[in-house]
Scaffold this motif. Structure first.
Motif, PDB file in Angstrom:
ATOM      1  N   UNK A  41       0.021 -43.711 -31.478  1.00 34.72           N
ATOM      2  CA  UNK A  41       1.187 -43.735 -32.358  1.00 34.72           C
ATOM      3  C   UNK A  41       0.949 -42.892 -33.607  1.00 34.72           C
ATOM      4  N   UNK A  42      -0.244 -42.981 -34.165  1.00 31.54           N
ATOM      5  CA  UNK A  42      -0.561 -42.181 -35.347  1.00 31.54           C
ATOM      6  C   UNK A  42      -0.570 -40.686 -35.029  1.00 31.54           C
ATOM      7  N   UNK A  43      -1.096 -40.309 -33.861  1.00 35.41           N
ATOM      8  CA  UNK A  43      -1.120 -38.897 -33.483  1.00 35.41           C
ATOM      9  C   UNK A  43       0.294 -38.375 -33.267  1.00 35.41           C
ATOM     10  N   UNK A  44       1.159 -39.207 -32.688  1.00 32.20           N
ATOM     11  CA  UNK A  44       2.556 -38.824 -32.509  1.00 32.20           C
ATOM     12  C   UNK A  44       3.224 -38.601 -33.862  1.00 32.20           C
ATOM     13  N   UNK A  45       2.943 -39.478 -34.808  1.00 29.29           N
ATOM     14  CA  UNK A  45       3.504 -39.340 -36.154  1.00 29.29           C
ATOM     15  C   UNK A  45       2.988 -38.075 -36.833  1.00 29.29           C
ATOM     16  N   UNK A  46       1.709 -37.771 -36.654  1.00 23.73           N
ATOM     17  CA  UNK A  46       1.130 -36.552 -37.237  1.00 23.73           C
ATOM     18  C   UNK A  46       1.806 -35.317 -36.657  1.00 23.73           C
ATOM     19  N   UNK A  47       2.017 -35.300 -35.344  1.00 25.53           N
ATOM     20  CA  UNK A  47       2.678 -34.152 -34.711  1.00 25.53           C
ATOM     21  C   UNK A  47       4.099 -33.987 -35.236  1.00 25.53           C
ATOM     22  N   UNK A  48       4.808 -35.088 -35.396  1.00 21.26           N
ATOM     23  CA  UNK A  48       6.174 -35.031 -35.917  1.00 21.26           C
ATOM     24  C   UNK A  48       6.182 -34.504 -37.356  1.00 21.26           C
ATOM     25  N   UNK A  49       5.243 -34.974 -38.164  1.00 21.58           N
ATOM     26  CA  UNK A  49       5.182 -34.518 -39.556  1.00 21.58           C
ATOM     27  C   UNK A  49       4.778 -33.046 -39.649  1.00 21.58           C
ATOM     28  N   UNK A  50       3.918 -32.581 -38.765  1.00 26.14           N
ATOM     29  CA  UNK A  50       3.550 -31.165 -38.767  1.00 26.14           C
ATOM     30  C   UNK A  50       4.736 -30.290 -38.373  1.00 26.14           C
ATOM     31  N   UNK A  51       5.545 -30.773 -37.445  1.00 26.17           N
ATOM     32  CA  UNK A  51       6.750 -30.043 -37.063  1.00 26.17           C
ATOM     33  C   UNK A  51       7.709 -29.953 -38.240  1.00 26.17           C
ATOM     34  N   UNK A  52       7.893 -31.067 -38.943  1.00 23.44           N
ATOM     35  CA  UNK A  52       8.749 -31.066 -40.130  1.00 23.44           C
ATOM     36  C   UNK A  52       8.190 -30.148 -41.206  1.00 23.44           C
ATOM     37  N   UNK A  53       6.883 -30.141 -41.370  1.00 22.47           N
ATOM     38  CA  UNK A  53       6.249 -29.276 -42.373  1.00 22.47           C
ATOM     39  C   UNK A  53       6.529 -27.810 -42.068  1.00 22.47           C
ATOM     40  N   UNK A  54       6.386 -27.424 -40.796  1.00 19.51           N
ATOM     41  CA  UNK A  54       6.663 -26.038 -40.411  1.00 19.51           C
ATOM     42  C   UNK A  54       8.122 -25.685 -40.646  1.00 19.51           C
ATOM     43  N   UNK A  55       9.034 -26.605 -40.314  1.00 13.28           N
ATOM     44  CA  UNK A  55      10.457 -26.367 -40.533  1.00 13.28           C
ATOM     45  C   UNK A  55      10.743 -26.151 -42.013  1.00 13.28           C
TER      46      UNK A  55
END
Length: 104
Positions: A41-55
């Protein structure tokens, strides 16, 4: 008591090191605060936040480019103010024409 003695365990289950290692693995996978499910769950959240960061980084760079364009030319700044904020000169009248939404 004799019923318990008659049950024979495989040799690997009588090894105390194997039993200790198995208990340790079970503890890490299921019982620990940082078990596999929470790590996933934490890794999924990290991936989502990295996607938002790139956006947001791309949005920031586009906004900075637009800002540079607006600050470099008074004509572009005037066009932007008229289109976005509906500003007008003192001696002008402003008419806003909206189209009706399409019928479904």
């Amino acid at each position: 008591m004799s019923a318990l003695k008659s049950i024979s365990l495989p040799g690997i289950l009588r090894n105390k090191y194997f039993v200790a290692a198995l208990a340790f693995v079970v503890w890490l996978v299921f019982l620990d605060r940082n078990n596999l499910l929470s790590q996933y769950q934490l890794q999924t959240e990290v991936n989502k936040l990295e996607t938002q960061k790139n956006f947001y980084q791309t949005e920031i760079s586009q906004t900075r480019e637009e800002q540079q364009e607006l600050l470099s030319s008074p004509e572009k700044l005037e066009k932007f103010a008229r289109e976005k904020y509906l500003m007008k000169k003192d001696n002008e009248d402003l008419f806003i024409i909206t189209t009706a939404p399409p019928k479904e």
